[in-house]
Design a protein around this motif. Sequence first.
Motif, PDB file in Angstrom:
ATOM      1  N   ASP A  37       0.806  -1.224   0.000  1.00 40.05           N
ATOM      2  CA  ASP A  37       0.000   0.000   0.000  1.00 40.05           C
ATOM      3  C   ASP A  37       0.837   1.271   0.000  1.00 40.05           C
ATOM      4  O   ASP A  37       0.292   2.364  -0.140  1.00 40.05           O
ATOM      5  CB  ASP A  37      -0.951   0.000   1.197  1.00 40.05           C
ATOM      6  N   LEU A  39       2.934   1.706  -2.327  1.00 31.21           N
ATOM      7  CA  LEU A  39       3.175   1.895  -3.756  1.00 31.21           C
ATOM      8  C   LEU A  39       1.907   2.435  -4.427  1.00 31.21           C
ATOM      9  O   LEU A  39       1.213   1.737  -5.152  1.00 31.21           O
ATOM     10  CB  LEU A  39       3.590   0.569  -4.401  1.00 31.21           C
ATOM     11  N   VAL A  40       1.611   3.694  -4.161  1.00 29.45           N
ATOM     12  CA  VAL A  40       0.357   4.280  -4.638  1.00 29.45           C
ATOM     13  C   VAL A  40       0.287   4.293  -6.162  1.00 29.45           C
ATOM     14  O   VAL A  40      -0.761   4.016  -6.754  1.00 29.45           O
ATOM     15  CB  VAL A  40       0.206   5.714  -4.086  1.00 29.45           C
ATOM     16  N   ASN A  41       1.385   4.590  -6.822  1.00 33.65           N
ATOM     17  CA  ASN A  41       1.393   4.710  -8.288  1.00 33.65           C
ATOM     18  C   ASN A  41       2.024   3.509  -8.980  1.00 33.65           C
ATOM     19  O   ASN A  41       2.465   3.606 -10.125  1.00 33.65           O
ATOM     20  CB  ASN A  41       2.133   5.999  -8.700  1.00 33.65           C
ATOM     21  N   ALA A  42       2.057   2.383  -8.307  1.00 30.81           N
ATOM     22  CA  ALA A  42       2.702   1.192  -8.873  1.00 30.81           C
ATOM     23  C   ALA A  42       1.853   0.571  -9.973  1.00 30.81           C
ATOM     24  O   ALA A  42       0.627   0.714 -10.002  1.00 30.81           O
ATOM     25  CB  ALA A  42       2.941   0.164  -7.770  1.00 30.81           C
ATOM     26  N   THR A  43       2.522  -0.137 -10.865  1.00 27.57           N
ATOM     27  CA  THR A  43       1.821  -0.904 -11.890  1.00 27.57           C
ATOM     28  C   THR A  43       1.214  -2.148 -11.236  1.00 27.57           C
ATOM     29  O   THR A  43       1.641  -2.546 -10.146  1.00 27.57           O
ATOM     30  CB  THR A  43       2.781  -1.338 -13.002  1.00 27.57           C
ATOM     31  N   GLU A  46       3.958  -4.589 -10.319  1.00 27.78           N
ATOM     32  CA  GLU A  46       4.750  -4.163  -9.155  1.00 27.78           C
ATOM     33  C   GLU A  46       3.963  -4.379  -7.870  1.00 27.78           C
ATOM     34  O   GLU A  46       4.514  -4.811  -6.855  1.00 27.78           O
ATOM     35  CB  GLU A  46       5.122  -2.684  -9.307  1.00 27.78           C
ATOM     36  N   LYS A  47       2.665  -4.098  -7.921  1.00 25.17           N
ATOM     37  CA  LYS A  47       1.803  -4.296  -6.752  1.00 25.17           C
ATOM     38  C   LYS A  47       1.726  -5.781  -6.395  1.00 25.17           C
ATOM     39  O   LYS A  47       1.775  -6.151  -5.209  1.00 25.17           O
ATOM     40  CB  LYS A  47       0.404  -3.769  -7.071  1.00 25.17           C
ATOM     41  N   ASP A 196      -4.322   6.340  -0.532  1.00 28.12           N
ATOM     42  CA  ASP A 196      -3.554   7.520  -0.151  1.00 28.12           C
ATOM     43  C   ASP A 196      -3.404   7.629   1.354  1.00 28.12           C
ATOM     44  O   ASP A 196      -2.339   7.982   1.865  1.00 28.12           O
ATOM     45  CB  ASP A 196      -4.221   8.787  -0.698  1.00 28.12           C
TER      46      ASP A 196
END
Length: 214
Positions: A37, A39-43, A46-47, A196
């Motif tokens: 969590d 990694l807000v802008n992860a692909t 990646e998540k 967020d």
Amino acid sequence: MSSTLPDYYAFLNIPQTATQEEVRVAYRRESLKTHPDRLVNATPDEKRKATERFQAVADAYYVLSDPTRRKEYDALYASRSRQEKADDPNASSNFFSQFAGMFGAAAGAQAGATPPERPDAEHVFADVFEELLRPEVQRHAPWWSWTGAVCGAGLGFIVANVPGLMVGAYAGNRLGAVRDAKGKSVAAVFSQLGGDQKAQILRALAAKVLGSAF
């Protein structure tokens, strides 16, 4: 039994001689580093990888934090060569249910207990971080306090105009605060926060535990 043994000491980046307190400290460090969590802008890929690693770190803590489970694991660990040990989340995924079954059979044969399931990574995280997580969750999620204040203010205004609004808002806020405090566990509230908000909380915890934010 899987041919590859997950190296739980490597997952937590600790030696086999680590104390129980060192296991706990290591889990706090590694779980913050791998929590998906943050990694807000992860692909999506990646998540997914972060989630797998986060779960494997929780597996490592579950096994090594309990003296009996750790003893069972160490017996297997000593019987394997270095090539048969892997710092790989897939190894933990393949192995854990078999290890848990072995432990359950040994510990619960007389009582008829069922083997423990693989730990829920989010709940392991919340349990270990509860002392630090509680004020952060309460700061970010006063759901019923705000709802109570708004509802109380509306009802108070209907009954007694502006003075009623003020009294109603205060009373509603206090009743909502009781619901916030007693209605849900830290784990439940944290799991329901938005991405967020979770990321903000994780950064705050990282600053406390690691000395720096992500």
